[in-house]
Design an enzyme around this catalytic site. Structure first.
Site, PDB file in Angstrom:
ATOM      1  N   GLU A  10      15.743 -14.377  -0.255  1.00 38.49           N
ATOM      2  CA  GLU A  10      16.052 -15.371   0.579  1.00 38.49           C
ATOM      3  C   GLU A  10      15.303 -16.472   0.432  1.00 38.49           C
ATOM      4  OE1 GLU A  10      15.914 -14.546   5.032  1.00 38.49           O
ATOM      5  OE2 GLU A  10      17.385 -12.546   4.455  1.00 38.49           O
ATOM      6  N   ASP A  64       0.743  -1.140  -0.083  1.00 37.55           N
ATOM      7  CA  ASP A  64      -0.049   0.030  -0.029  1.00 37.55           C
ATOM      8  C   ASP A  64       0.776   1.225  -0.026  1.00 37.55           C
ATOM      9  OD1 ASP A  64      -2.770   0.830   0.164  1.00 37.55           O
ATOM     10  OD2 ASP A  64      -2.094   1.858   2.169  1.00 37.55           O
TER      11      ASP A  64
END
Ligand code: GLC
Length: 569
Positions: free
Chosen positions: A295, A245
């Site tokens: 990751e 957002d």
């Protein structure tokens, strides 16, 4: 056979829009690294994601508000429609001043929407059905009921607790004027004054939206650390990514100076105050979030997606957000803001493909969402909305659909004032830009409200559904082969089958006025007639798919998009 149209005045020049990828210093784009690790790692580059506005999608417990078990129950519908994944609007604990974009706890589920267990089951179901799951995250501001903000109110000016937000002394002799002249996006000043714990009139805090949504101070190191924990919390539960957002927010000009045009945001309902949005520091945050995603990818080869709501003035500025080590995608709102006009569409598509693909990313197209007037109403007719959707689904890149657009839902623009919940209405006192009309609960089945949205005998839905929704239920749409549902379904099916769709090149071809046409890859031709009269089609054969009837060969009816397969040369 291709019969090229005789261009009327002036012909649009034929041109290919392609741009080379800009390579990072080590010469390998993260997507290439991921692709080498797993074949569907780059799923997001041409994915079609369906936006679920949870409170309006499906109510399972009869309180008149949609919930997570409701979403689970409808996943098979979404799978049959043919989308690649689902983005859920915020369902976190929240006082709901801005329907969940005021988050009080980033790591929970509001009881109104279910439980964490419901969420885990949803993840499991998505996995089984092969649907990606994308959550909404709200880093620019939290709720005024977030423990950090409550702590800040109880703490002293200058304390570490206040430093997580933008607290400042007021101007004027008794500090009675806001620290600067900024206005909030949803109306009124961007500052509210608090009462200090001792009862004295106190400092002011910044909120670029409503006073119930205090802006976080991203220059305070505790803030990024906390958000990293939030991302990992949901990634560990198995989500495929995040919609971010206000992704051009987070940082403000460090001195918080007065703005030369303070009303700009409120006037345009867009983030245009150059001191409050799009500060260069924000890119560091997206780099660190990307690294977290990488990751997780390194563990299983599955790329986790970051898609930003990065509302910035130009496609070139937007391209900065999707550089190889930042966000994967950013909604391309320039198409969403384009009027029904071939020139406008041509311009924004051209700029998007040029500027965004130059980063190595793909364009993320969108025509509808929970903040905008639905296309059926915005473009002035259901035919235009369908034509625009089929055009969008033929463009190179990814696309987001908003729940109900496949049902041809119109904007509900006659909701009475007393049911309007949008803070914009309550803060400005007028209906301009209010968003309840695209958030009315979905009609699933039957001839009367709640149209299968809630179980029979439930509380009334949180916004009333109009009688006209009887003609737009999913049940009817599925049964009617001429419905928009089937258009979307076929288009999504063809996107999987045809290598020309999804990623790849777009080459404009000459057209008469009011018509746009281009080829995709080798052998797919797309044309849209934006005009009000029939136009010569660029080819004579029957289209493979069209947004409306194309009865006469070689003629493209008004407000229609068609796809043709060109014969091999
Ligand atoms: C975004 C959301 C909108 C929300 C605002 C504040 O623009 O899409 O619904 O009101 O941010 O969080």
């Amino acid at each position: 056979m291709i019969t090229s149209v005789v261009p009327a005045d002036p012909p649009r020049p034929a041109q290919a829009v392609e741009a080379p990828a800009v390579r990072p210093a080590d010469g390998v784009l993260p997507e290439e690294r991921a692709a080498a690790a797993a074949p569907d790692a780059l799923w997001w580059r041409d994915a079609v994601i369906y936006q679920v506005y949870v409170r309006s999608f499906q109510d399972s417990d009869g309180d008149g508000i949609g919930d997570l078990p409701g979403v689970r129950a409808r996943l098979p519908y979404l799978k049959r429609l043919g989308v690649d994944g689902v983005w859920l609007n915020p369902f976190y604990p929240s006082p709901q001043h801005d329907h969940g974009y005021d988050v009080a706890d980033y790591k929970g589920v509001d009881p109104m929407f279910g439980t964490l267990e419901d969420f885990d089951l949803l993840v499991e179901d998505c996995r089984k059905l092969g649907l990606r799951l994308v959550l909404d995250t709200v880093p620019n501001h939290c709720s005024a009921e977030h423990p950090w903000f409550l702590e800040a109110l109880a703490a002293a000016p200058g304390s570490a607790s206040r430093a997580r937000f933008h607290f400042a002394d007021g101007r004027g002799p008794d500090g009675g004027l806001p620290p600067n002249n900024w206005r909030a996006m949803f109306g009124g000043p961007a500052w509210s004054r608090i009462t200090e714990p001792d009862g004295a009139p106190g400092q002011w805090y910044l909120h670029m939206f409503t006073p119930e949504q205090p802006d976080l101070n991203w220059r305070n190191p505790e803030v990024p650390v906390e958000f990293e924990k939030v991302l990992r919390f949901w990634l560990d539960r198995g989500v495929d990514g995040f919609r971010i957002d206000v992704a051009a927010g987070l940082f403000k000009h460090p001195e918080l100076p007065d703005s030369p045009d303070p009303e700009a945001d409120e006037r345009t309902r867009d983030s245009v105050n150059p001191l409050a949005w799009n500060q260069p520091e924000v890119h560091e945050v997206w780099r660190s979030w990307r690294a977290i995603c990488e990751e997780y990818t390194a563990l299983d080869g599955r790329q986790r997606l970051l898609v930003g709501e990065a509302s910035v003035p130009t496609p070139a500025e937007q391209a900065m957000y999707v550089r190889g080590d930042e966000l994967h995608q950013a909604f391309f709102f320039h198409l969403l803001h384009a009027p029904w006009d071939s020139e406008h569409f041509h311009q924004v598509i051209d700029a998007a493909v040029r500027d965004i693909t130059a980063t190595g990313s793909t364009v993320t197209w969108v025509l509808n969402n929970h903040d905008q007037v639905r296309t059926t109403t915005r473009f002035g007719s259901p035919e235009r909305a369908r034509a625009a959707a089929l055009l969008m689904l033929s463009l190179p890149g990814a696309a987001y659909l908003y729940q109900g657009e496949e049902l041809g839902l119109p904007e509900v623009d006659d909701l009475p004032d007393e049911v309007i919940t949008d803070p914009i209405f309550h803060r400005t006192g007028n209906r301009k830009g209010i968003r309840d009309g695209c958030r009315v609960p979905l009609p699933w089945a039957g001839a009367r409200a709640p149209y299968g949205f809630s179980p029979e005998g439930s509380a009334p839905s949180w916004l009333p559904q109009p009688a006209s929704f009887a003609g737009h239920t999913a049940e009817r749409a599925v049964a009617d082969h001429a419905s928009p549902y089937h258009l979307y379904r076929e288009a999504l099916h063809l996107r999987r089958l045809l290598p020309q769709l999804g990623e790849g090149t777009l080459r404009w071809i000459e057209t008469p006025p009011n018509v746009l046409a281009f080829t995709r890859g080798d052998g797919l031709l797309v044309a849209t007639n934006f005009g009000t009269v029939a136009a010569p089609a660029p080819v004579t054969g029957q289209p493979l798919l069209s947004s409306g009837p194309c009865p006469a060969a070689g003629v493209l009816p008004p407000a229609t998009t068609a796809w043709w397969i060109l014969p091999r040369r």
